[in-house]
Write a protein that holds these residues in place. Structure first.
Motif, PDB file in Angstrom:
ATOM      1  N   ALA A 101       0.840  -1.201   0.000  1.00 38.31           N
ATOM      2  CA  ALA A 101       0.000   0.000   0.000  1.00 38.31           C
ATOM      3  C   ALA A 101       0.874   1.251   0.000  1.00 38.31           C
ATOM      4  O   ALA A 101       1.971   1.263   0.569  1.00 38.31           O
ATOM      5  N   THR A 102       0.394   2.304  -0.625  1.00 40.70           N
ATOM      6  CA  THR A 102       1.087   3.592  -0.584  1.00 40.70           C
ATOM      7  C   THR A 102       0.654   4.328   0.677  1.00 40.70           C
ATOM      8  O   THR A 102      -0.528   4.612   0.877  1.00 40.70           O
ATOM      9  N   VAL A 103       1.627   4.629   1.537  1.00 39.99           N
ATOM     10  CA  VAL A 103       1.335   5.282   2.810  1.00 39.99           C
ATOM     11  C   VAL A 103       1.094   6.771   2.571  1.00 39.99           C
ATOM     12  O   VAL A 103       1.901   7.455   1.935  1.00 39.99           O
ATOM     13  N   VAL A 104      -0.033   7.273   3.101  1.00 37.97           N
ATOM     14  CA  VAL A 104      -0.343   8.704   3.037  1.00 37.97           C
ATOM     15  C   VAL A 104      -0.558   9.187   4.466  1.00 37.97           C
ATOM     16  O   VAL A 104      -1.637   9.064   5.031  1.00 37.97           O
ATOM     17  N   ASP A 105       0.497   9.696   5.058  1.00 31.94           N
ATOM     18  CA  ASP A 105       0.447  10.199   6.431  1.00 31.94           C
ATOM     19  C   ASP A 105       1.651  11.109   6.650  1.00 31.94           C
ATOM     20  O   ASP A 105       2.787  10.631   6.763  1.00 31.94           O
ATOM     21  N   PHE A 112       7.191   6.763   6.719  1.00 35.31           N
ATOM     22  CA  PHE A 112       6.977   6.031   5.467  1.00 35.31           C
ATOM     23  C   PHE A 112       6.047   6.787   4.521  1.00 35.31           C
ATOM     24  O   PHE A 112       5.579   6.216   3.535  1.00 35.31           O
ATOM     25  N   ASN A 113       5.796   8.058   4.790  1.00 38.74           N
ATOM     26  CA  ASN A 113       4.875   8.839   3.969  1.00 38.74           C
ATOM     27  C   ASN A 113       5.295   8.814   2.500  1.00 38.74           C
ATOM     28  O   ASN A 113       6.467   9.006   2.161  1.00 38.74           O
ATOM     29  N   ASN A 114       4.319   8.569   1.632  1.00 37.08           N
ATOM     30  CA  ASN A 114       4.501   8.520   0.179  1.00 37.08           C
ATOM     31  C   ASN A 114       5.318   7.319  -0.292  1.00 37.08           C
ATOM     32  O   ASN A 114       5.717   7.275  -1.462  1.00 37.08           O
ATOM     33  N   LYS A 115       5.556   6.354   0.587  1.00 37.79           N
ATOM     34  CA  LYS A 115       6.301   5.154   0.207  1.00 37.79           C
ATOM     35  C   LYS A 115       5.356   3.961   0.131  1.00 37.79           C
ATOM     36  O   LYS A 115       4.363   3.879   0.851  1.00 37.79           O
ATOM     37  N   VAL A 161      -3.842  -8.818   3.064  1.00 38.50           N
ATOM     38  CA  VAL A 161      -4.691  -8.093   2.125  1.00 38.50           C
ATOM     39  C   VAL A 161      -3.790  -7.448   1.087  1.00 38.50           C
ATOM     40  O   VAL A 161      -2.860  -6.705   1.438  1.00 38.50           O
ATOM     41  N   ASP A 162      -4.030  -7.740  -0.186  1.00 40.76           N
ATOM     42  CA  ASP A 162      -3.246  -7.136  -1.251  1.00 40.76           C
ATOM     43  C   ASP A 162      -3.780  -5.730  -1.517  1.00 40.76           C
ATOM     44  O   ASP A 162      -4.884  -5.552  -2.011  1.00 40.76           O
ATOM     45  N   ALA A 163      -2.976  -4.728  -1.167  1.00 45.15           N
ATOM     46  CA  ALA A 163      -3.373  -3.329  -1.347  1.00 45.15           C
ATOM     47  C   ALA A 163      -2.530  -2.652  -2.420  1.00 45.15           C
ATOM     48  O   ALA A 163      -2.330  -1.434  -2.393  1.00 45.15           O
ATOM     49  N   GLY A 164      -2.041  -3.434  -3.370  1.00 44.50           N
ATOM     50  CA  GLY A 164      -1.259  -2.868  -4.459  1.00 44.50           C
ATOM     51  C   GLY A 164      -2.061  -1.852  -5.250  1.00 44.50           C
ATOM     52  O   GLY A 164      -3.191  -2.122  -5.656  1.00 44.50           O
ATOM     53  N   GLY A 165      -1.491  -0.665  -5.431  1.00 42.52           N
ATOM     54  CA  GLY A 165      -2.183   0.396  -6.135  1.00 42.52           C
ATOM     55  C   GLY A 165      -3.184   1.165  -5.276  1.00 42.52           C
ATOM     56  O   GLY A 165      -3.834   2.094  -5.756  1.00 42.52           O
ATOM     57  N   GLN A 166      -3.301   0.776  -3.997  1.00 41.37           N
ATOM     58  CA  GLN A 166      -4.229   1.423  -3.077  1.00 41.37           C
ATOM     59  C   GLN A 166      -3.442   2.279  -2.067  1.00 41.37           C
ATOM     60  O   GLN A 166      -2.215   2.240  -2.008  1.00 41.37           O
ATOM     61  N   TYR A 167      -4.182   3.023  -1.271  1.00 44.71           N
ATOM     62  CA  TYR A 167      -3.574   3.902  -0.277  1.00 44.71           C
ATOM     63  C   TYR A 167      -3.954   3.453   1.132  1.00 44.71           C
ATOM     64  O   TYR A 167      -5.060   2.948   1.353  1.00 44.71           O
ATOM     65  N   VAL A 168      -3.038   3.654   2.071  1.00 45.61           N
ATOM     66  CA  VAL A 168      -3.336   3.436   3.483  1.00 45.61           C
ATOM     67  C   VAL A 168      -3.054   4.742   4.211  1.00 45.61           C
ATOM     68  O   VAL A 168      -2.035   5.395   3.980  1.00 45.61           O
ATOM     69  N   ALA A 169      -3.983   5.144   5.069  1.00 46.93           N
ATOM     70  CA  ALA A 169      -3.893   6.442   5.742  1.00 46.93           C
ATOM     71  C   ALA A 169      -4.471   6.321   7.143  1.00 46.93           C
ATOM     72  O   ALA A 169      -5.171   5.345   7.461  1.00 46.93           O
ATOM     73  N   PRO A 170      -4.218   7.298   7.996  1.00 48.40           N
ATOM     74  CA  PRO A 170      -4.921   7.312   9.288  1.00 48.40           C
ATOM     75  C   PRO A 170      -6.430   7.326   9.059  1.00 48.40           C
ATOM     76  O   PRO A 170      -6.922   7.923   8.098  1.00 48.40           O
ATOM     77  N   GLY A 171      -7.173   6.653   9.916  1.00 51.73           N
ATOM     78  CA  GLY A 171      -8.621   6.591   9.758  1.00 51.73           C
ATOM     79  C   GLY A 171      -9.237   7.973   9.683  1.00 51.73           C
ATOM     80  O   GLY A 171      -8.786   8.922  10.328  1.00 51.73           O
TER      81      GLY A 171
END
Length: 417
Positions: free
Chosen positions: A8-12, A17-20, A45-55
């Motif tokens: 997953a691409t981290v957005v935080d 790990f932001n933007n990694k 869970v395969d999150a390839g191409g998806q984003y993970v962020a704080p809730g």
């Protein structure tokens, strides 16, 4: 609860790990490892191409409990929140009875224990939200209320608002203003402009909102208090707050997501699903709101989730109640505007927690797993079958939307769409 989120691409902005692109290992509700690649004998869970962020965190949410559970209760409201990627919601005191003493605050917090979604009751500024006498704000604060507002009852008495601003400074709380001068707005139902004239309906002038914002900015400047405006909707409102921030006044504000994507043109069919307050404004106002969102004038986006039974919406426009449910569609509507993931996360996850002064949700090793996994390109149909709310008053039901929440995680629990 053990889970491995893969690729997953981290957005935080607070995460190293932001933007990694990274794997995130969650064990017993705690993020134990973040790395480029992780092998672990747990469900993945395969999150390839998806984003993970704080809730996500909603600063303006209406759930019927107490007293109006037929519209929405905590179980259905938090289910809708989790489905929309929200791990925290601030509850407006628009209930029967209103949240105006520690008893109501403590009831809601006790009822919400053990839930995936964290609940933050907002206390009323005035007793019974009548705008006359101050409510028991300090008692409510000690019991867990983080901020104070009369909800959809704007405080008309400037002296009461000034006293509230001064009083909450003693214990570090915040006043939230719903800006409307009711002597200007009157009983009108829609925005004053070309559309209201074509419909033959009396309109609510933008001035009704802007006068109250100007008043409360003066009060905040004079008292040195913090002030937060919820659901601003006009071009000049954005300009007033932008100028106030430049002057150093302690002001923040939010906008309802539907005021970013809809204009009063939607009312031409007299569809009461589009009846909201503040009303849908003009394209000029929407453009100003979007500009304010992007330049930092507007700090957060809220759902203003307001559920109603069918008998309160499927009636003549004049007598229909105000409000749209929005917890499950907020992400999709922002994606539809073309906003980048980083800006969406800033307005839905990071800034709301800062405004309410609650603990940040951070994607870091050793931190609780409070997160959302979402796709910007993933499509889905918002049908009645997937609507988690008890109510159905959304003009977006039945539409195909872009931008989907795949997984929500908090308090050692997982929700998957």
């Amino acid at each position: 609860m053990n889970l491995l989120i893969k690729s997953a691409t981290v957005v935080d902005p607070a995460s190293p790990f932001n933007n990694k692109v990274a794997d995130i290992l969650i064990e017993k509700g705690i993020i134990t490892k973040i790395a480029k690649a992780i092998d672990a004998d747990v469900k993945s869970v395969d999150a390839g191409g998806q984003y993970v962020a704080p809730g996500f965190f909603d600063l303006n949410c209406n759930i019927g409990e107490l007293g109006l559970e037929v519209k929405e209760d905590l179980q259905t409201g938090t289910a809708a929140a989790a489905a929309g990627g929200y791990t925290g919601i601030a509850l407006m005191p628009n209930t029967q009875p209103p949240v105006h003493s520690k008893a109501e605050v403590e009831y809601l917090l006790n009822r919400a224990k053990g839930n995936l979604v964290d609940i933050y009751p907002l206390g009323a500024i005035s007793a019974n939200r009548e705008g006359k006498d101050m409510a028991e704000m300090f008692d409510m604060f000690k019991s867990g209320a983080k901020a104070f507002t009369d909800g959809n009852h704007p405080v008309q008495d400037a002296g009461l608002m000034e006293r509230a601003m001064l009083y909450v400074q003693n214990f570090g709380a915040k006043v939230i203003s719903y800006p409307e001068d009711t002597s200007i707005a009157g009983k009108a139902k829609v925005n004053e402009g070309i559309v209201s004239t074509m419909l033959g309906m009396k309109g609510i002038p933008a001035l009704a909102e802007e006068l109250m914002i100007a008043r409360d900015l003066y009060l905040a400047e004079d008292t040195g208090s913090e002030i937060h405006f919820t659901t601003i909707s006009t071009q000049h409102a954005v300009e007033l707050i932008r100028d106030a921030k430049r002057k150093g006044i302690k002001v923040t504000c939010d906008v309802a997501v539907h005021n970013l994507v809809l204009t009063d043109d939607a009312l031409m069919g007299f569809d009461s699903l589009y009846k909201v307050k503040p009303p849908l404004r003009t394209q000029k106002d929407v453009d100003a709101l979007l500009a304010g969102l992007q330049d930092g004038t507007i700090d957060a986006v809220v759902t203003q989730h307001t559920p109603h039974e069918i008998e309160f919406k499927d009636v003549e426009f004049e007598v229909a109640e105000y409000g749209i449910i929005g917890l499950q569609t907020a992400l999709s509507l922002l994606v539809g505007l073309g906003l980048p993931a980083a800006l969406i996360v800033e307005k839905l996850s990071v800034n709301p927690r800062k405004i309410l002064k609650v603990d940040a949700a951070v994607l870091a090793e050793g931190a609780p797993a409070n997160l959302v996994v979402f796709g910007m390109d993933a499509g889905w149909e918002y049908g009645r079958a997937v609507n988690r709310s008890k109510s159905y008053n959304s003009p977006f039901i039945g539409q195909n939307l872009k931008g989907k929440v795949l997984l929500t995680c908090n308090n050692n629990q997982i929700f998957k769409n």
